[in-house]
Each structure stands twice: as structure tokens, then as C-alpha cells.
Motif scaffolding. Structure first.
Motif, short mmCIF file in Angstrom:
data_model
loop_
_atom_site.label_atom_id
_atom_site.label_comp_id
_atom_site.label_asym_id
_atom_site.label_seq_id
_atom_site.Cartn_x
_atom_site.Cartn_y
_atom_site.Cartn_z
N ARG A 309 34.83 -7.26 44.50
CA ARG A 309 35.74 -6.17 45.08
C ARG A 309 36.20 -5.56 43.84
NH1 ARG A 309 41.17 -6.31 48.43
NH2 ARG A 309 42.13 -4.58 47.63
N ASP A 348 35.68 -12.17 54.77
CA ASP A 348 35.59 -12.06 56.21
C ASP A 348 34.42 -11.42 56.79
OD1 ASP A 348 35.74 -9.19 55.75
OD2 ASP A 348 38.02 -9.33 55.83
N GLU A 349 34.28 -11.10 58.01
CA GLU A 349 33.20 -10.56 58.62
C GLU A 349 32.66 -9.20 57.88
OE1 GLU A 349 32.53 -10.05 63.09
OE2 GLU A 349 33.68 -11.84 62.90
N GLN A 350 33.58 -8.48 57.58
CA GLN A 350 33.18 -7.16 57.00
C GLN A 350 32.67 -7.32 55.41
OE1 GLN A 350 36.28 -6.72 58.86
NE2 GLN A 350 34.93 -6.52 60.39
N HIS A 351 33.39 -8.59 54.80
CA HIS A 351 33.18 -8.59 53.59
C HIS A 351 32.45 -10.04 53.25
CE1 HIS A 351 36.30 -6.00 53.89
NE2 HIS A 351 35.89 -5.09 52.70
N PRO A 352 31.18 -10.31 53.79
CA PRO A 352 30.59 -11.66 53.82
C PRO A 352 30.68 -12.02 52.24
CG PRO A 352 28.92 -10.00 54.20
CD PRO A 352 30.42 -9.32 54.36
#
Ligand SMILES: O=C(O)CCC(=O)C(=O)O
Ligand SMILES: [Fe+2]
Length: 389
Positions: A309, A348-352
Motif C-alpha cells: 500500500r 483481504d480478498e481484494q488485497h491478497p
């Protein structure tokens, strides 16, 4: 004056050359001496080892500022912390978040470090680098990224030698080991006390600032700070002095080749001579020095801990024909033996998960050596640690 006497001492680090660039069968890889010899006409051409291949040659000279881009470089004002205005703290955190996500680089102003500390450190750096070479060399430790180097060892391999000299001191929690170096450099002189006092004062200021900024960066992510703090508690820091002598062919060499800093972040104090370039939006941008600011760049380890990020930024230093330049980098690094895992809230799922677990040490012991060619062409070491590869 004979060429060897220019080396001014018994212990000089010249390297036997296979294809001599100068009359004697030696190649001198000491930018400050080369700069003087070129100026005095003792040397006609730059030794070939410094000449960049086409793809790393600086395309923008050190003082060509693009005002429209310069005004886009984020400015983080720590003065907002104590200004008493409602919401100022949140504005600061929002600005910091955007700067770290979009640039990985910013000017830091109202940082609280007295100008006199920076000026005193710059003066000591100038004094150190202007010593005769044999005296600087007493602080050289072969094979280590520590002490004085006339050929700067950087984390990123470079296709050409760097037109700069460096001096690195390391330590824990800001206690950089200075006195052993100083005693070697000035065995009898009083100068060692002055040097160490200034280094101590400067690093003390840097520790205070580094902790403040580290906490704000973590707060700006909105995650539990414990995860981050385990990596930099105590803080693994180092102080690095850079010296860029003048060079008659500045667009054929680099002062320091393109690289990413590896650690958490770097606080850089500049003098008033430009030379730092950062890569943003695929373009090299000259960063105009501001006497009231440090520049801060995010390093690779923070990029990994934030699961990509916050961005580490590629940067380099260019040199010029008429003004020598000094910069002082303070690196905040991480515990080299701990596996680096991203903060759980940032996966998370959107940010493996982007990167495999790795330690800082792994980079030096294996990853870097396997990819020297790609790295010297500008790759980021994290590319070789992708979880998906
Ligand atoms: O001197 C500069 O402007 C850059 C220095 C730098 O990037 C470093 O020491 O890592
Ligand atoms: Fe750097």
C-alpha cells in the motif's frame, strides 16, 4: 606532481587495471582525487569504469526543475500536530497517507530538528571528506557496508562506478558507533571529539524525529501499531554521509545509481546543491533542496509490511561540473532476522498477500545475488519475492 604522490599516503586503494586509462598501470577509483586530477589536467578523460551505459545515463541535469511537478511533491507539515486547530491532526494523517501511497516520497517541514544540528553535521561531513585520502581510508573496513568507501557499496548493483564517496556508521536506537572510527581517523587530534559530539547530537535529533514519523505513518494506515513496532524496536538505524565531487562529464556518470532504499524510511538532509532525482509517473524528477525540510522516502521493507500500500520510490543522485554536493541520510531499518509479514488488516480478498515471508538478511544472503543483472537494470528486489511467483 607525480601521479602516485597525488594519493598522498602509503595505504591508498588503487586497483590494478587490465586496460589502463592513464599512463601508469593503475586505475584510481577515488572520485575526489579524480575530480582534482581532471581539473589540474593530470588526467584527460574519466576512467571507463565510471561511464554509464546508455540506459542509466542521466537525461535531466541536476538543476533543471520542472516547477509544475515540483509543486506536486507532497509537503508534510509536522507543525499541524501542535497548532491547536481542530482536525489538524487528521489533516496531517490524510496528507501523509496520500504521500506514502501516491509518491512514497515527501518534504518534511516543521520537523523540530534545529537547523544548527544539520549545519554542524554538514560541516563535519565536509571536513571529513576533504581530508587526504590516506586519512579517510583509516575508516575503511574492507568487505563491509560500514565506514568510509571511495567506491560506494550500494544495495542495488550498478553497471558503472558511482561518482561519490560515502561514510556509514551504524548502531542500535540511534547510538551509532562513531568513536572507533574517529580515533582511527584522528589518532592524536582533537577533531575526533568534535566529530563524535556532532554525530551524537545529530543522531539524537534523528531518533526523536524517526520515532515521531514512524508512529504517524503507522497511525495513517489505521492499523494496530504492535505489528510494525516489533520490526523496529529497538530501531535499527544508520547514518550515512554522501559526498559528490564535481565532474566534468556529469551526464555520463551517476553520483549514485538508481535504487530503492531497503528499510522502513530514510530521512535525507541536503545542502543547497541539487542532485537528488526521484522517479514518479515513469519520469525522473529533480528534487529542489529546501533548507527547511528533510526529504523522506519510503523503503522496501515498509512497502512489504503494508502489503504494497505504501510505495518505496526509485531514486538516484546526479552530479554537476561546478559544485560539489553533500547529503546526509539517516536510514531506519528493520530487525534483519525477523520474517516480514504484512499487517493482517492490510490483507483481504481484494488485497491478497503480495510478498512471501522473507527476512532483511535473506535479501543479502540470497535474493540479491540471484538477480544482479535485473537489479542493475533498475528492478526492485521485492519483484523477486512475490507470493505469486
Ligand atoms: O544524496 C542523495 O541525494 C541520495 C542519497 C541516497 O539515496 C542514499 O544515500 O541512499
Ligand atoms: Fe537512497
Amino acid at each position: 606532481m607525480g601521479l602516485l604522490s597525488v594519493l598522498e599516503g602509503p595505504n591508498s586503494d588503487f586497483i590494478p587495471s587490465k586496460s589502463p586509462d592513464i599512463n601508469l598501470n593503475v586505475e584510481i577509483n577515488i572520485p575526489s582525487l579524480l575530480s582534482n586530477m581532471l581539473q589540474d589536467g593530470l588526467l584527460k578523460e574519466l576512467p571507463r569504469g565510471y561511464l554509464c551505459p546508455e540506459y542509466t545515463r542521466p537525461t535531466v541535469t541536476y538543476d533543471e526543475y520542472d516547477e509544475s511537478v515540483l509543486t506536486d511533491i507532497p509537503v508534510i507539515d509536522l507543525g499541524l500536530l501542535n497548532c491547536g486547530k481542530p482536525n489538524a491532526g487528521n489533516i496531517l494523517l490524510g496528507n501523509l497517507q496520500r504521500a506514502c501511497e501516491e509518491w512514497g516520497f515527501f518534504y518534511l517541514i516543521n520537523h523540530g530538528v534545529p537547523k544548527s544540528h544539520v549545519q554542524a553535521m554538514q560541516k563535519q561531513a565536509r571536513q571529513f571528506f576533504s581530508l587526504p585520502h590516506h586519512q579517510k581510508r583509516r575508516a575503511h573496513i574492507p568487505g563491509q557496508r560500514l565506514g568510509y568507501h571511495s567506491m560506494q557499496p550500494t544495495t542495488t548493483p550498478s553497471p558503472s562506478l558511482h561518482w561519490s564517496e560515502g561514510f556509514t556508521m551504524k548502531g542500535l536506537a540511534g547510538h551509532v558507533h562513531c568513536s572507533e572510527f574517529a580515533t582511527r581517523i584522528w589518532p592524536q587530534g582533537q577533531e575526533k571529539f568534535g566529530f563524535c559530539d556532532v554525530v551524537e547530537e545529530y543522531t539524537k535529533s534523528m531518533v526523536g524525529l524517526e520515532m515521531k514519523l514512524r508512529d504517524l505513518i503507522i497511525e495513517s494506515l489505521g492499523v494496530d501499531s504492535k505489528h510494525f513496532k516489533q520490526y523496529c524496536n529497538p530501531s535499527f538505524s544508520s547514518l550515512h554521509l554522501n559526498y559528490y565531487p564535481t565532474c566534468p562529464q556529469p551526464t555520463n556518470v551517476v553520483g549514485m545509481g538508481a535504487h530503492y532504499d531497503m528499510g522502513f524510511f530514510t530521512l535525507l538532509a541536503h545542502d543547497d546543491v541539487g542532485g537528488l532525482q526521484v522517479q514518479h509517473g515513469g519520469k525522473w524528477v529533480n528534487v529542489k533542496p529546501r533548507s527547511d525540510a528533510f526529504t523522506v522516502n519510503i523503503g522496501d521493507m515498509l512497502q512489504a509490511l503494508t502489503n504494497g500500500r505504501y510505495k518505496s520510490i526509485k531514486h538516484r543522485a546526479v552530479v554537476n561540473e561546478s559544485r560539489e554536493r553533500y547529503s546526509i541520510a539517516y536510514f531506519l531499518s528493520v530487525n534483519p532476522r525477523l520474517d516480514l509479514n504484512p499487517a493482517p488488516e492490510l490483507v483481504d480478498e481484494q488485497h491478497p498477500r503480495l510478498y512471501k515471508p522473507f527476512t532483511f538478511l535473506d535479501i543479502y544472503t540470497s535474493v540479491r545475488n540471484k538477480h544482479l543483472d535485473e537489479l542493475s537494470r533498475g528492478a526492485q528486489v521485492l519483484e523477486f519475492l512475490r507470493a505469486s511467483s
